[in-house]
Write a protein that holds these residues in place. Structure first.
Motif, PDB file in Angstrom:
ATOM      1  N   PRO A 368       4.291  -2.792  -1.432  1.00 59.91           N
ATOM      2  CA  PRO A 368       5.427  -1.860  -3.296  1.00 59.91           C
ATOM      3  C   PRO A 368       4.270  -1.479  -3.901  1.00 59.91           C
ATOM      4  O   PRO A 368       3.277  -2.299  -3.625  1.00 59.91           O
ATOM      5  N   SER A 369       5.067  -1.033  -4.623  1.00 58.35           N
ATOM      6  CA  SER A 369       4.761  -0.256  -6.067  1.00 58.35           C
ATOM      7  C   SER A 369       2.996  -0.055  -5.288  1.00 58.35           C
ATOM      8  O   SER A 369       1.860   0.161  -6.295  1.00 58.35           O
ATOM      9  N   LEU A 370       3.063   1.629  -4.535  1.00 60.46           N
ATOM     10  CA  LEU A 370       1.388   1.515  -4.287  1.00 60.46           C
ATOM     11  C   LEU A 370       1.786   2.779  -5.451  1.00 60.46           C
ATOM     12  O   LEU A 370       3.026   3.429  -5.042  1.00 60.46           O
ATOM     13  N   PRO A 371       0.131   3.588  -5.932  1.00 62.38           N
ATOM     14  CA  PRO A 371       0.701   4.875  -7.020  1.00 62.38           C
ATOM     15  C   PRO A 371       0.778   5.853  -5.929  1.00 62.38           C
ATOM     16  O   PRO A 371       0.609   6.469  -5.333  1.00 62.38           O
ATOM     17  N   ARG A 372       0.943   6.857  -7.039  1.00 60.47           N
ATOM     18  CA  ARG A 372       1.018   8.291  -6.357  1.00 60.47           C
ATOM     19  C   ARG A 372       0.041   9.454  -6.040  1.00 60.47           C
ATOM     20  O   ARG A 372      -1.349   8.479  -6.477  1.00 60.47           O
ATOM     21  N   LEU A 373      -0.083   9.856  -4.838  1.00 63.78           N
ATOM     22  CA  LEU A 373      -1.220  10.280  -4.306  1.00 63.78           C
ATOM     23  C   LEU A 373      -1.038  11.843  -4.351  1.00 63.78           C
ATOM     24  O   LEU A 373      -0.088  12.674  -4.151  1.00 63.78           O
ATOM     25  N   LEU A 374      -1.971  12.628  -4.322  1.00 61.16           N
ATOM     26  CA  LEU A 374      -2.044  13.654  -4.812  1.00 61.16           C
ATOM     27  C   LEU A 374      -3.020  14.095  -3.428  1.00 61.16           C
ATOM     28  O   LEU A 374      -4.307  14.114  -2.732  1.00 61.16           O
ATOM     29  N   GLY A 375      -1.925  15.336  -3.043  1.00 62.34           N
ATOM     30  CA  GLY A 375      -1.971  15.665  -1.303  1.00 62.34           C
ATOM     31  C   GLY A 375      -1.011  16.725  -1.194  1.00 62.34           C
ATOM     32  O   GLY A 375       0.364  16.816  -2.174  1.00 62.34           O
ATOM     33  N   ASP A 376      -0.927  17.243  -0.401  1.00 64.32           N
ATOM     34  CA  ASP A 376       0.107  18.179   0.202  1.00 64.32           C
ATOM     35  C   ASP A 376       0.963  17.668   0.958  1.00 64.32           C
ATOM     36  O   ASP A 376       0.513  16.776   2.626  1.00 64.32           O
ATOM     37  N   GLU A 377       2.465  17.493   0.920  1.00 58.77           N
ATOM     38  CA  GLU A 377       3.562  16.999   1.533  1.00 58.77           C
ATOM     39  C   GLU A 377       3.792  17.253   3.234  1.00 58.77           C
ATOM     40  O   GLU A 377       4.011  16.840   3.811  1.00 58.77           O
ATOM     41  N   ARG A 378       3.479  18.257   3.356  1.00 60.62           N
ATOM     42  CA  ARG A 378       3.586  18.711   4.238  1.00 60.62           C
ATOM     43  C   ARG A 378       2.716  19.232   5.667  1.00 60.62           C
ATOM     44  O   ARG A 378       3.198  18.207   6.716  1.00 60.62           O
ATOM     45  N   ALA A 379       1.724  18.567   5.000  1.00 60.73           N
ATOM     46  CA  ALA A 379       0.431  18.076   5.677  1.00 60.73           C
ATOM     47  C   ALA A 379       0.987  16.935   5.928  1.00 60.73           C
ATOM     48  O   ALA A 379       0.651  16.389   6.955  1.00 60.73           O
ATOM     49  N   ILE A 380       0.981  15.771   5.460  1.00 64.02           N
ATOM     50  CA  ILE A 380       1.025  14.560   5.451  1.00 64.02           C
ATOM     51  C   ILE A 380       2.101  13.829   5.948  1.00 64.02           C
ATOM     52  O   ILE A 380       2.013  13.650   7.104  1.00 64.02           O
ATOM     53  N   ARG A 381       3.815  15.406   6.111  1.00 67.98           N
ATOM     54  CA  ARG A 381       4.103  14.803   6.952  1.00 67.98           C
ATOM     55  C   ARG A 381       3.920  14.918   8.256  1.00 67.98           C
ATOM     56  O   ARG A 381       4.660  14.025   9.499  1.00 67.98           O
ATOM     57  N   GLN A 382       3.372  15.833   8.280  1.00 68.42           N
ATOM     58  CA  GLN A 382       2.755  16.624   9.754  1.00 68.42           C
ATOM     59  C   GLN A 382       1.673  15.508  10.233  1.00 68.42           C
ATOM     60  O   GLN A 382       2.056  15.312  11.642  1.00 68.42           O
ATOM     61  N   VAL A 383       1.241  14.543   9.386  1.00 66.05           N
ATOM     62  CA  VAL A 383       0.031  13.894  10.401  1.00 66.05           C
ATOM     63  C   VAL A 383       0.995  12.772  10.676  1.00 66.05           C
ATOM     64  O   VAL A 383       0.270  12.179  11.924  1.00 66.05           O
ATOM     65  N   THR A 384       1.796  12.526  10.070  1.00 66.78           N
ATOM     66  CA  THR A 384       2.294  11.158  10.295  1.00 66.78           C
ATOM     67  C   THR A 384       3.963  11.125  11.320  1.00 66.78           C
ATOM     68  O   THR A 384       4.272  10.347  12.267  1.00 66.78           O
ATOM     69  N   LEU A 385       4.083  12.273  11.201  1.00 65.91           N
ATOM     70  CA  LEU A 385       4.918  12.819  12.785  1.00 65.91           C
ATOM     71  C   LEU A 385       4.293  12.788  14.191  1.00 65.91           C
ATOM     72  O   LEU A 385       4.477  12.197  14.562  1.00 65.91           O
ATOM     73  N   ASN A 386       2.899  13.244  13.417  1.00 67.86           N
ATOM     74  CA  ASN A 386       2.201  13.670  15.154  1.00 67.86           C
ATOM     75  C   ASN A 386       1.715  11.982  15.504  1.00 67.86           C
ATOM     76  O   ASN A 386       1.558  11.639  16.814  1.00 67.86           O
ATOM     77  N   LEU A 387       1.809  11.168  14.522  1.00 66.75           N
ATOM     78  CA  LEU A 387       1.544  10.036  14.926  1.00 66.75           C
ATOM     79  C   LEU A 387       2.265   9.201  15.476  1.00 66.75           C
ATOM     80  O   LEU A 387       2.164   8.563  16.701  1.00 66.75           O
ATOM     81  N   LEU A 388       3.368   8.992  15.166  1.00 67.10           N
ATOM     82  CA  LEU A 388       4.664   9.169  15.620  1.00 67.10           C
ATOM     83  C   LEU A 388       5.016   8.937  16.952  1.00 67.10           C
ATOM     84  O   LEU A 388       5.261   8.547  17.537  1.00 67.10           O
ATOM     85  N   SER A 389       4.875  10.528  17.301  1.00 65.48           N
ATOM     86  CA  SER A 389       5.696  10.610  18.353  1.00 65.48           C
ATOM     87  C   SER A 389       4.031  10.439  19.569  1.00 65.48           C
ATOM     88  O   SER A 389       4.880  10.390  20.021  1.00 65.48           O
ATOM     89  N   ASN A 390       3.488  10.472  19.471  1.00 65.14           N
ATOM     90  CA  ASN A 390       2.354   9.643  20.562  1.00 65.14           C
ATOM     91  C   ASN A 390       2.521   8.109  20.269  1.00 65.14           C
ATOM     92  O   ASN A 390       2.711   8.373  21.480  1.00 65.14           O
ATOM     93  N   ALA A 391       2.650   7.359  19.909  1.00 64.43           N
ATOM     94  CA  ALA A 391       3.136   6.368  20.022  1.00 64.43           C
ATOM     95  C   ALA A 391       4.481   6.005  20.565  1.00 64.43           C
ATOM     96  O   ALA A 391       4.353   5.591  21.213  1.00 64.43           O
ATOM     97  N   ILE A 392       5.810   7.010  20.221  1.00 63.05           N
ATOM     98  CA  ILE A 392       6.799   7.163  20.258  1.00 63.05           C
ATOM     99  C   ILE A 392       6.562   8.024  22.206  1.00 63.05           C
ATOM    100  O   ILE A 392       7.164   7.069  23.436  1.00 63.05           O
ATOM    101  N   LYS A 393       5.646   8.790  22.768  1.00 62.16           N
ATOM    102  CA  LYS A 393       5.796   9.482  24.016  1.00 62.16           C
ATOM    103  C   LYS A 393       4.807   8.130  25.079  1.00 62.16           C
ATOM    104  O   LYS A 393       5.431   8.139  26.007  1.00 62.16           O
ATOM    105  N   PHE A 394       3.541   6.934  24.302  1.00 63.60           N
ATOM    106  CA  PHE A 394       3.300   6.651  24.976  1.00 63.60           C
ATOM    107  C   PHE A 394       3.371   4.861  25.279  1.00 63.60           C
ATOM    108  O   PHE A 394       3.107   4.012  25.670  1.00 63.60           O
ATOM    109  N   SER A 395       4.191   3.926  24.240  1.00 55.49           N
ATOM    110  CA  SER A 395       5.412   3.249  24.129  1.00 55.49           C
ATOM    111  C   SER A 395       5.740   2.649  24.846  1.00 55.49           C
ATOM    112  O   SER A 395       6.914   3.663  24.958  1.00 55.49           O
TER     113      SER A 395
END
Length: 505
Positions: A368-395
Motif C-alpha cells: 500500500p501507499s506506493l508513490p507515483r511513478l513517471l511513465g507511459d500508462e499505455r506502455a505499462i498497461r501493455q506490459v502488465t497485460l502481456n505478462l498476465l496473458s502469458n500466465a493465463i495461457k500456460f497455467s
C-alpha cells in the motif's frame, strides 16, 4: 516508357551494390599477412637490418671521424711528424665514403633494395676504413719512444674496435672486415714481437677482435628481437584496425538490414490494417444481425469466427507495429505521473473473465501507499497485460496466478506475475526472450502465440530505463518481473490508494 534505374540506392533497402569488403580493407589484410609472414633471416628482415646499419652509420657519422681527430692530436703531442695528419685525412675520407653509402641505403625504397649488393658495398666501405687503421698501425716515428708508440697505437686500435663494434653491430662481418688487416699490420710493423710488451699487445688485439665480434653479435640479436617485436606489434595493430573496419562495415549493414526490416513490417502492417478493419466491421455487423436476421445458424457462426480471427490478426499486427517502432527507435513515451497499483489493478480486472474461463484465480499482493511513478500508462498497461496473458495461457486449470506490486531493494518499483505452469528450461529462456521465439512447451501448447509479447515487454521497459527478469523452473512455474528504476519514482507527489488494493489479497 522505358524503365530507368536510379543511381541512388533506396534508403529503405540495404544497398547491395557495395562490395562486402572495400579495397582499403583488402590491402590492409594483405599487408598484415605479409608482415606476419616475415621471420628473422627473411628478405624483409635483411633489408630492415641494412637500413638499421645505415641509420647507425649516419647517426655516428661524426663520432668515428672525431676519434680520428683526437688520435691525431694525441700523436702530435707525443712528437709524431706530419705523417699522422696524412693518416687522419685518409681515415676521414674513408668514413665520408662510408657515410655516403649509408645515406644511399637509408633513402632507398625497401622494395628496390638488393640486400646482397648493399651488404657487399658496406663491407668494402668498412674494409677501406680498415686500410686507414692499418696505415696507422704500421706507421713509424723516429722522434717517438718505440715502446710508448706501440702502446699508444694498440690503445687507438682497441678504442676504434670497440666503437666500430657498437656502430656496425647490425652488419655481420663488418668488424672483421675493418680490423683484421690493421691487427696484422700492427703485428708485422707496429711492434717488436721479440719483446714481451709487443707480444702482450698483439695477443690483446687478437683476443679483442672475437670478443668485440661477440658483443656486436649480442647487440645484433637484441636488434633482431626488437624488430620482431615491432613487426608483431605493427601486425597486431593492422589486424585490429582491419577487424574494426570489418566490424564497422558489418554493423552498418546489420543496422541497415534491421531498419529495412522494421520499415517493411511497419509499412505492410499499416497496409494490412486497412482491409482488416473493413473485414472486422462487416463481420461484426453480420454476427450482430444489424441489417436483418441470418436464417442459417452455420453462417452466423462463420461470421463470428471471421470476426474473432480478424481480431486475432489485428492484435498480431499491432504487436508487430509496436515491436517495429521499438526496434526502429520511433516509439515515443507519453510520460506522466501515474499510480502503478491502479494500472496493474485495472489490468487484473480486464483479465478476470479470461482467467475465470480456465478456472484460474488471480491473487493480488500489493504494497500500500506506493508513490507515483513517471511513465507511459499505455506502455505499462501493455506490459502488465502481456505478462498476465502469458500466465493465463500456460497455467493449469484450477491453479492461481499471483500478481505483486511493490518496492525494489534499490528504491524502484516492480510488477511480478507468477504462475504455476510447466515452467521453461533454463537453456530456452534466451529463446523465449527473442523476437518470434517460442520454447518447446509453447510449441506443444494448444494456445501458441506469436513470440512477440516478451520482446515487447523488454523493449518498453528498456525505454523506461528498467529491467526485465524471467525466473522459471520446470514443473514449478514461472515468475516474470518488470522493474522500474528509482529515478522514475516521484517521492514529492502525494500517493493515492487504489480502489481495492487492500481488499484483494
Amino acid at each position: 516508357m522505358p524503365l530507368q534505374r536510379s543511381n541512388t540506392a533506396d534508403k529503405i533497402i540495404v544497398d547491395r551494390r557495395k562490395r562486402h569488403r572495400n579495397s582499403d580493407v583488402a590491402r590492409a589484410v594483405r599487408k598484415t599477412r605479409d608482415q606476419l609472414a616475415q621471420q628473422p633471416g627473411g628478405l624483409a628482415f635483411d633489408r630492415e637490418l641494412l637500413k638499421l646499419h645505415a641509420r647507425s652509420i649516419r647517426a655516428n657519422s661524426v663520432t668515428l671521424p672525431l676519434l680520428v681527430v683526437i688520435f691525431a692530436g694525441i700523436g702530435l703531442l707525443l712528437g709524431a711528424d706530419d705523417a699522422i695528419l696524412k693518416w687522419s685525412l685518409v681515415a676521414m675520407m674513408g668514413y665520408v665514403g662510408l657515410a655516403l653509402l649509408a645515406r644511399r641505403a637509408d633513402e632507398a625504397a625497401p622494395a628496390a633494395m638488393t640486400p646482397s649488393a648493399i651488404r657487399r658495398n658496406f663491407l668494402i666501405g668498412h674494409f677501406v676504413t680498415g686500410l686507414a687503421w692499418a696505415y696507422l698501425a704500421a706507421m713509424t716515428c723516429a722522434a717517438c719512444e718505440p715502446g710508448l708508440l706501440s702502446i699508444v697505437k694498440g690503445a687507438f686500435l682497441l678504442v676504434a674496435m670497440a666503437a666500430t663494434a657498437i656502430v656496425a653491430s647490425s652488419l655481420r662481418g663488418a668488424l672483421a672486415a675493418t680490423f683484421v688487416v690493421p691487427v696484422a699490420a700492427y703485428a708485422a710493423f707496429g711492434v717488436k714481437l721479440s719483446e714481451p710488451l709487443g707480444m702482450v699487445m698483439v695477443a690483446l688485439l687478437v683476443a679483442a677482435l672475437p670478443f668485440f665480434s661477440l658483443v656486436a653479435g649480442i647487440k645484433k640479436r637484441s636488434a633482431l628481437l626488437l624488430m620482431a617485436a615491432r613487426s608483431e606489434m605493427d601486425a597486431l595493430i593492422a589486424e585490429l584496425e582491419t577487424a574494426k573496419s570489418m566490424s564497422d562495415e558489418a554493423r552498418r549493414r546489420a543496422e541497415d538490414a534491421n531498419l529495412a526490416k522494421s520499415r517493411f513490417l511497419a509499412t505492410m502492417s499499416h497496409e494490412l490494417r486497412t482491409p482488416l478493419n473493413a473485414i472486422l466491421g462487416f463481420s461484426e455487423v453480420m454476427a450482430s444481425e444489424v441489417l436483418g436476421p441470418i436464417n442459417s445458424p452455420t453462417y452466423r457462426e462463420y461470421s463470428r469466427d471471421i470476426h474473432q480471427s480478424g481480431q486475432h490478426l489485428l492484435d498480431l499486427i499491432n504487436e508487430i507495429l509496436d515491436l517495429s517502432r521499438i526496434e526502429a527507435g520511433r516509439y515515443q513515451l507519453n510520460e506522466e505521473p501515474l499510480m502503478l497499483l491502479s494500472v496493474v489493478e485495472d489490468c487484473c480486472h480486464m483479465m478476470e473473465l479470461k482467467a475465470r474461463n480456465k478456472d484460474l484465480k488471480i491473487v493480488e499482493q500489493f504494497e500500500p501507499s506506493l508513490p507515483r511513478l513517471l511513465g507511459d500508462e499505455r506502455a505499462i498497461r501493455q506490459v502488465t497485460l502481456n505478462l498476465l496473458s502469458n500466465a493465463i495461457k500456460f497455467s493449469p486449470t484450477g491453479s492461481e496466478i499471483r500478481v505483486r506490486v511493490g518496492w525494489t531493494a534499490g528504491g524502484g518499483q516492480y510488477i511480478s506475475v507468477k504462475d504455476k505452469g510447466p515452467g521453461i528450461p533454463a537453456d530456452e529462456i534466451p529463446v523465449v526472450l527473442s523476437a518470434f521465439g517460442q520454447g518447446s512447451i509453447a510449441i506443444k501448447s494448444a494456445e501458441q502465440g506469436t513470440g512477440l509479447g516478451l520482446p515487447i515487454v523488454q523493449g518498453l521497459l528498456a525505454l523506461h530505463g528498467g529491467e526485465f527478469e524471467l525466473r522459471s523452473k520446470l514443473r514449478e512455474g514461472t515468475e516474470a518481473i518488470a522493474i522500474f528504476p528509482a529515478a522514475r519514482v516521484l517521492d514529492d507527489l502525494p500517493s493515492a490508494t487504489p480502489r481495492s488494493a487492500a481488499g484483494r489479497r
